[in-house]
Design an enzyme around this catalytic site. Structure first.
Site, short mmCIF file in Angstrom:
data_model
loop_
_atom_site.label_atom_id
_atom_site.label_comp_id
_atom_site.label_asym_id
_atom_site.label_seq_id
_atom_site.Cartn_x
_atom_site.Cartn_y
_atom_site.Cartn_z
N ASP A 73 10.88 3.26 16.19
CA ASP A 73 10.93 2.88 14.76
C ASP A 73 12.36 3.11 14.28
OD1 ASP A 73 10.56 2.89 11.82
OD2 ASP A 73 8.42 2.97 12.29
N LEU B 21 12.98 3.55 11.15
CA LEU B 21 12.77 4.33 9.92
C LEU B 21 13.27 3.60 8.67
CD1 LEU B 21 13.64 7.94 11.24
CD2 LEU B 21 11.39 6.84 11.12
N SER B 22 13.30 2.25 8.73
CA SER B 22 13.78 1.50 7.56
C SER B 22 12.77 1.56 6.42
CB SER B 22 14.05 0.04 7.94
OG SER B 22 12.87 -0.56 8.45
N SER C 264 -1.98 -10.99 10.07
CA SER C 264 -2.46 -10.76 8.71
C SER C 264 -3.35 -11.91 8.27
CB SER C 264 -1.24 -10.68 7.79
OG SER C 264 -1.63 -10.82 6.45
N TYR D 210 7.20 -14.28 4.36
CA TYR D 210 6.56 -13.19 5.14
C TYR D 210 5.41 -13.76 5.97
CZ TYR D 210 3.18 -9.53 6.16
OH TYR D 210 2.26 -8.74 6.79
N LYS E 144 4.53 -14.22 10.27
CA LYS E 144 3.30 -13.88 11.02
C LYS E 144 2.78 -15.11 11.77
CE LYS E 144 3.03 -9.56 9.94
NZ LYS E 144 3.48 -8.62 10.98
N PHE F 44 -7.05 -7.67 7.03
CA PHE F 44 -7.24 -8.03 5.63
C PHE F 44 -6.44 -7.01 4.81
CE2 PHE F 44 -9.57 -12.00 5.43
CZ PHE F 44 -9.58 -12.26 6.77
N ASN G 253 4.19 -2.51 -4.30
CA ASN G 253 3.89 -3.94 -4.45
C ASN G 253 2.40 -4.19 -4.43
OD1 ASN G 253 6.56 -5.14 -4.28
ND2 ASN G 253 6.58 -4.30 -2.20
N LEU H 11 -1.80 -3.44 -4.78
CA LEU H 11 -2.65 -2.96 -5.86
C LEU H 11 -3.00 -1.47 -5.75
CD1 LEU H 11 -4.46 -3.48 -8.36
CD2 LEU H 11 -6.29 -4.09 -6.75
N PRO I 249 2.83 -16.34 -8.80
CA PRO I 249 2.86 -17.54 -7.97
C PRO I 249 2.50 -17.21 -6.53
CG PRO I 249 5.05 -17.03 -8.91
CD PRO I 249 4.10 -16.00 -9.42
N1 LIG Z 1 -0.13 -3.10 4.93
C1 LIG Z 1 -0.65 -4.32 4.84
O1 LIG Z 1 -1.21 -4.70 3.82
C2 LIG Z 1 -0.60 -5.25 6.04
C3 LIG Z 1 -1.47 -6.36 6.07
C4 LIG Z 1 -1.41 -7.22 7.16
C5 LIG Z 1 -0.47 -7.01 8.18
N2 LIG Z 1 0.37 -5.95 8.10
C6 LIG Z 1 1.36 -5.76 9.17
O2 LIG Z 1 1.11 -4.54 9.83
C7 LIG Z 1 2.34 -3.95 10.27
C8 LIG Z 1 2.44 -2.54 9.74
O3 LIG Z 1 2.34 -2.55 8.34
P1 LIG Z 1 2.42 -1.23 7.45
O4 LIG Z 1 1.69 -1.52 6.20
O5 LIG Z 1 2.05 -0.05 8.25
O6 LIG Z 1 3.97 -1.25 7.10
P2 LIG Z 1 5.10 -0.10 7.20
O7 LIG Z 1 6.31 -0.64 6.53
O8 LIG Z 1 4.55 1.20 6.75
O9 LIG Z 1 5.34 -0.03 8.77
C9 LIG Z 1 6.26 -0.87 9.45
C10 LIG Z 1 7.19 0.01 10.26
O10 LIG Z 1 8.09 -0.81 10.98
C11 LIG Z 1 9.37 -0.22 10.93
N3 LIG Z 1 10.33 -1.30 11.20
C12 LIG Z 1 10.59 -2.40 10.45
N4 LIG Z 1 11.53 -3.16 11.04
C13 LIG Z 1 11.86 -2.53 12.21
C14 LIG Z 1 12.77 -2.82 13.26
N5 LIG Z 1 13.56 -3.90 13.23
N6 LIG Z 1 12.85 -1.95 14.29
C15 LIG Z 1 12.08 -0.84 14.33
N7 LIG Z 1 11.21 -0.52 13.37
C16 LIG Z 1 11.10 -1.35 12.31
C17 LIG Z 1 9.47 0.41 9.56
O11 LIG Z 1 10.43 1.44 9.49
C18 LIG Z 1 8.05 0.93 9.39
O12 LIG Z 1 7.93 2.26 9.87
C19 LIG Z 1 3.45 -4.88 9.77
O13 LIG Z 1 3.81 -5.76 10.79
C20 LIG Z 1 2.78 -5.63 8.63
O14 LIG Z 1 3.36 -6.89 8.41
C21 LIG Z 1 0.31 -5.06 7.06
#
Ligand SMILES: NC(=O)c1ccc[n+]([C@@H]2O[C@H](COP(=O)([O-])OP(=O)(O)OC[C@H]3O[C@@H](n4cnc5c(N)ncnc54)[C@H](O)[C@@H]3O)[C@@H](O)[C@H]2O)c1
Length: 337
Positions: free
Chosen positions: A31, A33-34, A124, A148, A152, A177, A197, A199, A292
């Protein structure tokens, strides 16, 4: 069996790491950590009494990723790493394409090079666009309504092409979901940067008095109370779906796609009222114009995951709201405490 978890310090990943460790898997995290903190890793280690091998690594950095595969003897990868804010993706799409698409291509190249061809991918429900009917089944047409969602969809298409070119890959595409809630210990949960962002994290901040009121974007949708309906799923149920997907990959299924949802839709007002019960307070809200790109109704048909993975969501909306509130009130500043 060693699992590489990309984005493994994030929200869904931290709950998945916990389930993986409890099920006896070894967990290696990459990770950058962004959008997360090392603290989630420490908390999971504490909750399970087990170690996670952590690499601060960007999945765009091929050399660093290769190094992990050389060091660790990875069996399968769960690929969570990605940027996920819909609004931000409309404002700065190239950043999303670079991070999510190039990052995934780099990961897949390295996996191919080291002959690690077992992948679980975080997709997603957004790939269904504005679905023509509900509940949504996996075979319905796919589209995207924002950059976004397009990342996916494009990654899903890449994975289908990759599998068509080389059937020795095993790939589980999981279409989540709306994950909400937190581990029932209240030690790990969702920790968004700045103003949330989504709910439920927003409602949680209103519940602890950090934000004044919830904005309800539109009450003129064609739904019983006029507000948008979604399929909210407890993050621990979602995490458990990943364990089932990893088990499935060991049976050489090829490329498989599953909806992970509860099959039940709740409106924005349902969520607010359920949260009020969980926190025993009134949650003020104001109706504002539609956003939107928002759609009226989306919820899953999760029958396929039940039939083929033996997985179904167990936790109801009360538990989702209670666990969210426990985490939020225990750690109002998330991992920054
Ligand atoms: N949370 C939701 O509602 C949801 C719904 C559908 C899909 N997802 C997908 O599930 C995954 C996890 O989501 P989450 O809610 O836990 O988000 P999150 O932001 O908490 O986790 C994503 C992690 O990826 C890390 N990251 C981002 N870009 C990176 C890179 N280039 N290299 C290394 N690490 C990187 C971030 O630091 C973070 O720890 C994502 O792919 C997201 O698109 C999430």
């Amino acid at each position: 069996m060693k699992i590489l978890v990309t984005g493994g310090a994030g929200y869904i990943a931290s709950h998945t790491n916990l389930e993986l460790l409890q099920a006896g898997y070894e967990v290696v995290v990459a990770d950058n950590l962004s959008n997360s903190s090392m603290e989630s890793i420490h908390r999971v280690e504490k909750l399970t009494g087990k170690k996670i091998t952590f690499y601060e690594a960007d999945i765009l950095d091929k050399e660093r990723l290769s190094n992990i595969f050389v060091q660790e003897g990875i069996h399968s990868v769960i690929h969570f790493a990605g940027l996920k804010a819909v609004g931000e993706s409309c404002a700065i799409p190239l950043k999303y394409f670079r991070n999510n698409l190039s990052g995934t291509i780099t990961l897949l190249e390295v996996m191919q090079e080291y002959n690690v061809k077992n992948l679980v991918f975080s997709s997603s429900a957004t790939v269904y666009g504005d679905p023509e009917k509900v509940p949504v089944t996996e075979d319905m047409p796919l589209s995207a309504t924002n950059p976004y969602g397009r990342t996916k969809l494009m990654i899903e298409e890449m994975l289908r092409d990759l599998y068509r070119s080389d059937a020795s890959w095993n790939i589980a595409i999981l279409r989540y979901f709306n994950p909400i809630g937190a581990h029932e210990s209240g030690e790990i949960g969702e920790d968004p940067n700045g103003i949330p962002n989504n709910l439920v994290p927003y409602v949680a901040k209103v519940a602890i008095g950090e934000l004044e009121k919830v904005n309800v974007f539109g009450d003129d949708y064609d739904t019983p109370d006029g507000t948008g309906i979604r399929d909210y799923i407890h993050v621990v149920d979602l995490a458990r779906g990943h364990i089932k997907a990893i088990e499935k990959l060991t049976q050489n299924p090829g490329l498989v796609v599953y909806n992970l949802g509860t099959g039940v839709g709740y409106s924005v007002l349902d969520i607010i009222h359920n949260y009020e019960k969980a926190c025993n307070k009134t949650i003020p809200y104001a109706v504002t114009p539609r956003r939107p790109g928002d759609i009226a109704v989306s919820y899953a048909d999760a029958t396929k995951a039940y039939q083929e993975l033996g997985w179904k969501a167990e936790k109801g909306i009360d538990k989702m709201c209670e666990d969210s509130f426990r985490w939020q009130s225990k750690y109002p500043k998330g991992y920054k405490n």
